[in-house]
Enzyme design. Structure first.
Site, PDB file in Angstrom:
ATOM      1  N   SER A   1      -6.033   3.905   3.927  1.00  0.00           N
ATOM      2  CA  SER A   1      -5.490   2.938   2.978  1.00  0.00           C
ATOM      3  C   SER A   1      -6.617   2.312   2.153  1.00  0.00           C
ATOM      4  O   SER A   1      -6.706   1.091   2.007  1.00  0.00           O
ATOM      5  CB  SER A   1      -4.684   1.847   3.685  1.00  0.00           C
ATOM      6  OG  SER A   1      -3.749   1.266   2.803  1.00  0.00           O
TER       7      SER A   1
ATOM      8  N   LYS B   1       0.326   3.854  -2.715  1.00  0.00           N
ATOM      9  CA  LYS B   1      -0.650   4.950  -2.691  1.00  0.00           C
ATOM     10  C   LYS B   1       0.011   6.328  -2.622  1.00  0.00           C
ATOM     11  O   LYS B   1      -0.596   7.319  -3.034  1.00  0.00           O
ATOM     12  CB  LYS B   1      -1.617   4.759  -1.518  1.00  0.00           C
ATOM     13  CG  LYS B   1      -2.519   3.534  -1.655  1.00  0.00           C
ATOM     14  CD  LYS B   1      -3.466   3.393  -0.476  1.00  0.00           C
ATOM     15  CE  LYS B   1      -4.433   2.225  -0.661  1.00  0.00           C
ATOM     16  NZ  LYS B   1      -3.796   0.916  -0.501  1.00  0.00           N
TER      17      LYS B   1
ATOM     18  N   SER C   1       0.785  -1.233   0.000  1.00  0.00           N
ATOM     19  CA  SER C   1       0.000   0.000   0.000  1.00  0.00           C
ATOM     20  C   SER C   1       0.817   1.283   0.000  1.00  0.00           C
ATOM     21  O   SER C   1       0.261   2.368  -0.156  1.00  0.00           O
ATOM     22  CB  SER C   1      -0.952   0.013   1.206  1.00  0.00           C
ATOM     23  OG  SER C   1      -2.097  -0.763   0.935  1.00  0.00           O
TER      24      SER C   1
END
Length: 487
Positions: free
Chosen positions: A318, A125, A122
């Site tokens: 997230s 991102k 993640s």
């Protein structure tokens, strides 16, 4: 094989803003974010962050203190002494790559495999955030439109890619656009004529709805879902579901179409997928009988919150669905297909435009769910430094959603519980990433001397059952940066 070289390496230097842009203070109603740039205009003069609930503090409490531009920078030897024993922790597995840079000068202070592409999970991102803010701008809003269909009584609902769209005011995302508002506009535009059918147009996106390199359980595992240009509440089956895991619907566009049909009094069996007719010419529209609408005539439109808010949501929670929607906005802005492939290519284009180091960069999605993604720690540290630059105030939006160690988001329950991590509480602000065998963290930290650093630590060869030990080992690395002058 000999370990990668450790120590300073020549990198391009970036003009960076002082950490005043990264000061976050807890006051009576919540976390107030100080950010540069015309934030009020980007936000439509609405509050940056909804008021928090809970106990009221009797006095402000510092969460992230401002850095000191005159503070000494850590030395390569000091960082090596502090970090090498922590990097050697077996909990981090067989491949650990990291980079630490001085945020004020851009100098790379510590580089251990920092240029190697590593599965980022993640942490991807952060790249999605910077590329979408560059390509679209913080104030861009994603439209959802309704137009007259090709047949009498037909209304076409056109998805523009807003993942936060809600059926009504009780949706999952605060401040989201609603189909109730759009239905009211349609009724007004039709002048009382009742729609008889709904066409759902989600053709804005192309290609597969599930990403390449996604684990088999992601479509049904509650953290991912089908990525379509039209959806409600991030494709959640229940908009009242809590943050994090949530059951997702298999066909988000049809679910949205049926909700719209219900609002307009159209039976669910009169909803089908299709595409909108082209907008009519002025001459065709002028010849329509009173009370009717030429095919393709717009009947109403609603818009998402500005991207600065969506970026906050994506990073702080997230949110994988929001991330994939933002990646497709990069594709649309760069005239690429709004697909996984097109979004990945467009994001790579923007990385090149920003002159960020692209060695080792491989992208397959915008959320980090794909194991095909590879990002280097050096790219992440330079990306964070660029986002703090006074020359790019629009990119500072990424800091508003970054979790604070021991305080918020995915770091809320970290920094303090595990031995050796307490020094990072309140002074580490970072995005985390987790997949089976993959653990990552990247963000900013202020040293004990007051120097602001950017850092990234990525590891993608952790034992499958080693999540908690790996997280603690990552946190000890960031806490060591916070707790020492490292000179």
């Amino acid at each position: 094989m000999a370990p990668p070289p450790v120590g300073p390496a020549p990198r391009r230097r970036l003009p960076l803003v002082l950490a005043a842009a990264l000061v976050f203070v807890l006051v009576a109603v919540g976390l107030v974010v100080t950010r540069p740039g015309p934030v009020g205009r980007w936000l439509g003069d609405a509050p940056t962050t909804p008021a928090a609930t809970g106990a009221v503090e009797s006095a402000p409490v510092a969460v992230l203190a401002a850095a000191d531009a005159g503070a000494p920078s850590p030395s390569a030897d000091g960082l090596r002494a502090a970090l090498e024993p922590l990097v050697a922790d077996t909990a981090l597995g067989g491949r650990v790559n990291l980079a630490v840079a001085d945020a004020l000068t851009g100098e790379m202070l510590f580089d251990r495999g920092g240029g190697e592409g590593t599965v980022p999970a993640s942490v991807t991102k952060l790249l999605t955030a910077v590329t979408v803010l560059t390509a679209r701008g913080p104030g861009h809003r994603i439209p959802t439109r309704a137009v007259a269909g090709a047949q009498p009584g037909e209304v076409v609902l056109i998805g523009g890619g807003d993942p936060t769209l809600a059926a009504d005011a009780k949706g999952f995302y605060p401040g989201a656009a609603s189909l109730t508002n759009l239905a009211d506009q349609v009724r007004t535009a039709l002048g009382g004529a009742a729609p008889t059918s709904i066409v759902v147009d989600s053709s804005r996106y192309s290609g597969p709805v599930y990403g390449p390199g996604w684990d088999d359980d992601i479509p049904t595992g509650g953290f991912g879902g089908a990525i379509t240009a039209l959806m409600l509440d991030g494709a959640r089956n229940n908009p009242k579901a809590g943050r994090g895991w949530a059951e997702r619907v298999a066909e988000p566009d049809l679910v949205a179409g049926r909700a719209f049909a219900k609002l307009l009094g159209v039976p669910a069996d009169a909803v089908r997928k299709g595409t909108a007719p082209p907008a009519p010419t002025e001459a065709a529209a002028a010849t329509e009988p009173a009370g009717s609408r030429a095919p393709g005539t717009e009947l109403g439109a609603v818009h998402s919150p500005p991207l600065i808010r969506l970026v906050d949501i994506m990073i702080s929670e997230s949110d994988n669905i929001v991330a994939e929607a933002l990646a497709r906005q990069v594709a649309l802005a760069r005239d690429r297909p709004a697909s996984f492939v097109g979004a990945a290519a467009a994001m790579a284009d923007v990385v090149s435009e920003l002159a960020l180091p692209a060695d080792g960069l491989v992208l397959a999605d915008g959320s980090g769910l794909s194991r095909n993604n590879l990002i280097s720690p050096v790219l992440l540290t330079e990306l964070l430094a660029l986002a703090a630059s006074p020359d790019r105030p629009e990119l500072a939006a990424i800091f508003g959603g970054l979790p604070v160690g021991g305080w918020s988001g995915t770091l809320r329950d970290r920094y303090g519980a595990a031995p050796g991590t307490a020094a990072g509480a309140g002074v580490v602000r970072a995005k985390t990433g987790t997949l089976t065998r993959v653990h990552a963290i990247a963000g900013v930290v202020t040293t004990a001397d007051g120097r602001l650093l950017t850092f990234a630590v990525l590891t993608d060869d952790v034992p499958p059952d080693g999540m908690e030990p790996a997280r603690a080992a990552l946190d000890r690395i960031a806490a060591a940066l916070a707790g020492c002058g490292c000179r």
